[in-house]
Design a protein around this motif. Structure first.
Motif, PDB file in Angstrom:
ATOM      1  N   SER A   1      47.935  33.924  42.914  1.00  0.00           N
ATOM      2  CA  SER A   1      49.178  34.625  43.185  1.00  0.00           C
ATOM      3  C   SER A   1      50.306  33.956  42.415  1.00  0.00           C
ATOM      4  N   GLU A   2      51.368  34.699  42.187  1.00  0.00           N
ATOM      5  CA  GLU A   2      52.510  34.139  41.468  1.00  0.00           C
ATOM      6  C   GLU A   2      53.076  32.928  42.208  1.00  0.00           C
TER       7      GLU A   2
ATOM      8  N   ASN B   1      46.698  37.899  43.424  1.00  0.00           N
ATOM      9  CA  ASN B   1      47.303  38.754  42.438  1.00  0.00           C
ATOM     10  C   ASN B   1      47.307  38.078  41.090  1.00  0.00           C
ATOM     11  N   GLU B   2      46.764  38.730  40.098  1.00  0.00           N
ATOM     12  CA  GLU B   2      46.696  38.139  38.755  1.00  0.00           C
ATOM     13  C   GLU B   2      48.035  38.280  38.065  1.00  0.00           C
ATOM     14  N   SER B   3      48.486  37.197  37.462  1.00  0.00           N
ATOM     15  CA  SER B   3      49.752  37.231  36.732  1.00  0.00           C
ATOM     16  C   SER B   3      49.500  37.762  35.346  1.00  0.00           C
ATOM     17  N   PRO B   4      50.461  38.417  34.735  1.00  0.00           N
ATOM     18  CA  PRO B   4      50.284  38.912  33.362  1.00  0.00           C
ATOM     19  C   PRO B   4      50.106  37.773  32.396  1.00  0.00           C
TER      20      PRO B   4
ATOM     21  N   ALA C   1      44.312  24.319  36.286  1.00  0.00           N
ATOM     22  CA  ALA C   1      44.098  25.132  37.478  1.00  0.00           C
ATOM     23  C   ALA C   1      45.151  26.227  37.607  1.00  0.00           C
ATOM     24  N   SER C   2      46.381  25.937  37.189  1.00  0.00           N
ATOM     25  CA  SER C   2      47.461  26.923  37.324  1.00  0.00           C
ATOM     26  C   SER C   2      47.280  28.106  36.376  1.00  0.00           C
ATOM     27  N   ARG C   3      46.482  27.937  35.320  1.00  0.00           N
ATOM     28  CA  ARG C   3      46.262  29.007  34.346  1.00  0.00           C
ATOM     29  C   ARG C   3      45.068  29.885  34.718  1.00  0.00           C
TER      30      ARG C   3
END
Length: 276
Positions: A200-201, A273-276, A193-195
């Protein structure tokens, strides 16, 4: 420590009743037409399956444990769970009642419970160890509920798994092995789920931290102390058990079949917000 032999024995003891009644009528969970009856039956079968796993482990790791005698016990316990033992009219319990299992088999089940309590590799978490695990499960559950998954079924499954994990690790009817397994699986699920895209960050960091706490909690059930700056030491003995599940989960998310645009099938929606 709660092991399957003790919990099943305690459950079977409650099934004693008048010898003239069918064994299934004494289970205190309604008739066979009710779902409550079959939930109790499913619980008993779950204990049985775990008992067989425990005996197999005894046979492979402890040659002096007389595992053969416990394999001989299994059919008697299966018959008790499925209402085939004792026979109609047998009065083997207290006050002329019929016990749901014959006396010798019940004694052997008690003997197995005592042996498992002294030889099992797993131990229940202490209250101090359980507190951060419950907090991590609660945090992960909150973050999953807030996330907008592109595939609603995934969120529903994660919510169900984490809620069941909370019930199981705090429940008195769960075995130590079941608690360990649910923590291991929950850790892997939270990693997945975290991936997901769109987190958001802050949410991602909370879930990664929760997954690590669940993994260390599972490690502590092997008898390792949960102490600051000792994650590696606690992690080592169960590295294969836990990391295999985590690695498979990450491989699933990062594999070609689920990468790129196709990852949206298991990813969070566009919110956040999508993380890189």
């Amino acid at each position: 420590m709660a092991n399957a032999a003790r919990l099943l024995g305690d459950l079977i003891d409650t099934w004693e009743g008048p010898a003239h009644q069918a064994p299934a009528s004494n289970r205190g969970a309604g008739s066979a037409d009710s779902i409550e009856f079959w939930r109790v039956h499913a619980q008993a079968v779950g204990y049985l399956v775990e008992i067989e796993e425990e005996i197999n482990e005894l046979a492979s790791t402890n040659p002096d444990a007389e595992a053969d005698s416990f394999f001989e016990l299994l059919p008697q316990v299966y018959k008790a769970v499925f209402g085939m033992e004792p026979r109609w009219g047998d009065a083997t319990g207290n006050g002329g009642n019929r016990a749901a299992i014959n006396k010798t088999a019940r004694q052997d089940l008690r003997r197995l419970s005592g042996l498992l309590a002294t030889t099992a590799a797993l131990r229940d978490l202490t209250n101090d160890q359980l507190e951060p695990v419950l907090a991590a499960l609660s945090t992960a559950l909150d973050e999953v509920k807030k996330a907008e998954f592109a595939e609603p079924r995934l969120r529903a499954e994660l919510v169900d798994m984490l809620a069941r994990a909370i019930d199981m690790v705090t429940g008195t009817e769960s075995t130590t092995r079941q608690k360990h397994r649910v923590l291991r699986d929950a850790s892997s699920a939270v990693v997945v789920a975290s991936r997901a895209k769109g987190l958001s960050e802050e949410a991602r960091n909370k879930m990664v931290s929760a997954a690590a706490t669940l993994a260390v909690g599972a490690a502590a059930m092997f008898g390792n102390a949960l102490v600051d700056n000792a994650v590696d030491a606690a992690f080592e003995p169960f590295k294969h058990s836990i990391t295999t599940g985590v690695e498979k989960a990450l491989h699933l998310v990062d594999s070609t079949n689920l990468g790129g645009d196709e990852a949206d099938d298991i990813a969070v929606g566009d919110g956040g917000n999508e993380s890189p």
